[in-house]
Scaffold this motif. Structure first.
Motif: not given
Length: 373
Positions: A123-127, A162-164, A170-172, A110-112
């Protein structure tokens, strides 16, 4: 002849020595394994028959809502550990197998800024997805003041969205942009839908959306707080906690608190429905607070946290119940608090939060156990 005998005897002694050394080595390994097992078993209470090899991951602060990656190797969770210079909950991730936090602060995703809650792997476990108040302000939002009646309340911050984010923090993408509370998002094992809680209708209801935030659909509509939802292993059903105020006084109190951005989580039961909201059924009728449900790998049982057997309101343990409300079984025996259970996707392990082994402090830490059926 004597020389040959001596050589034979020397070979025999060398063989015996090697065997003895191997035996001693095996005994040392066995002793080491037993010692490690004894240490892990020391984190387990009597009659916790479904749990084995319990391992503690965090050591200080409040650590909660640890959820598995799809490949069973990672956990994402929230923490307010002051040793990590946190003013309120932020999102972290760690490897499940080597996630001992005594080795240092894990990676913060998270951003802090602001406060965060309810992270989950995509899905994919990268995000991951998670909810954060950081767009509403850089500081931690205020904690509700203690009421004179002593009632325990949860804040429903209207700045949650809600964010990805990727695993570098990094927020995508921002998935929700409606005014009000949007949080408590989890992802279907079918890898096609997200379920979350929102008050955009004026009440706290469940919604589903596609992974990109599109096709938002409301799936519950009864008065009360619907939240903490998870999909079944096949993605066909959803289990969640809900309050259902009935009397005029209860309804009035619920609505007045909601206007203040608050809910009282002290009277909640578990419900299940199909993923589209149909076939809604109440699972528990235990009284008090029943929450943090998650489906057993079989898809026909639910593990959850409840204080219905406690003499005081904060005595929570994990229980398991059939989807039809039968077969209630107590899983954990901590005298204070166990909650947020989640089975690994392969069904072999259980992660949960607990007050066990906190040396009398208020720390709530994360634990992983092998699941014994």
């Amino acid at each position: 002849m004597l020389k040959n005998y001596s050589i034979f005897f020397l070979a025999f002694l060398l063989t015996q020595t090697a065997c003895n050394n191997a035996k001693q080595s095996k005994e040392k390994i066995s002793d080491s394994i037993q010692a490690e097992s004894a240490m892990e078993d020391s984190l387990k209470y009597d009659n916790e028959a479904h749990l084995s090899n319990i391992r503690q991951l965090t050591f200080g602060g409040d650590n909660a809502e640890a959820y598995w990656s799809f490949d069973n190797t990672m956990l994402v969770f929230q923490s307010n550990n002051e040793a990590w210079d946190l003013g309120c909950d932020q999102i972290f991730y760690t490897e499940a197998e080597h996630g001992d936090m005594r080795k240092g602060k894990p990676k913060m995703l998270s951003t802090g800024l602001g406060r965060t809650t309810c992270a989950y792997f995509m899905p994919g476990d990268t995000t991951i997805i998670y909810a954060s108040t950081h767009l509403g302000g850089e500081n931690c939002p205020p904690v509700p003041e203690r009421r004179t009646d002593g009632k325990y309340l949860w804040p429903i911050y209207n700045s949650y969205d809600i964010f990805i984010a990727d695993l570098e923090g990094n927020i995508l993408k921002q998935l929700t942009k409606e005014d009000g509370y949007d949080a408590e998002a989890t992802v279907s094992p079918k890898r096609d839908k997200i379920v979350f809680t929102s008050d955009r209708s004026g009440d706290l209801e469940l919604y589903t959306m596609d992974l990109d935030g599109g096709n938002v659909t409301q799936i519950t509509d009864e008065l009360g707080y619907d939240g903490g939802a998870f999909f079944s292993p096949d993605g066909s059903k959803i289990v969640f906690r809900a309050s259902r105020p009935q009397s005029n006084e209860e309804i009035k109190e619920y609505k007045e608190l909601l206007k203040e951005g608050l809910v009282a989580p002290t009277a909640m039961e578990l419900f299940v429905c199909d993923a589209d909201g149909s076939n809604l059924k109440q699972v528990t009728k235990l009284g008090k607070a029943n929450w943090a449900p998650f489906y057993h790998p079989s898809g026909n049982k639910i593990i959850f946290s409840s204080n219905h057997k406690g003499q005081r309101g904060f005595e929570f343990n994990l229980f398991m119940i059939n989807e039809d409300g039968t077969g209630l079984e107590q899983i954990t025996r901590d005298p204070v608090f166990d909650a947020f259970p989640m089975f690994s996707p392969d069904g072999k392990k259980l992660v949960f939060s607990s007050n066990r082994n906190n040396q009398g402090t208020r720390d709530t830490n994360l634990f992983i156990a092998d699941w014994i059926e």
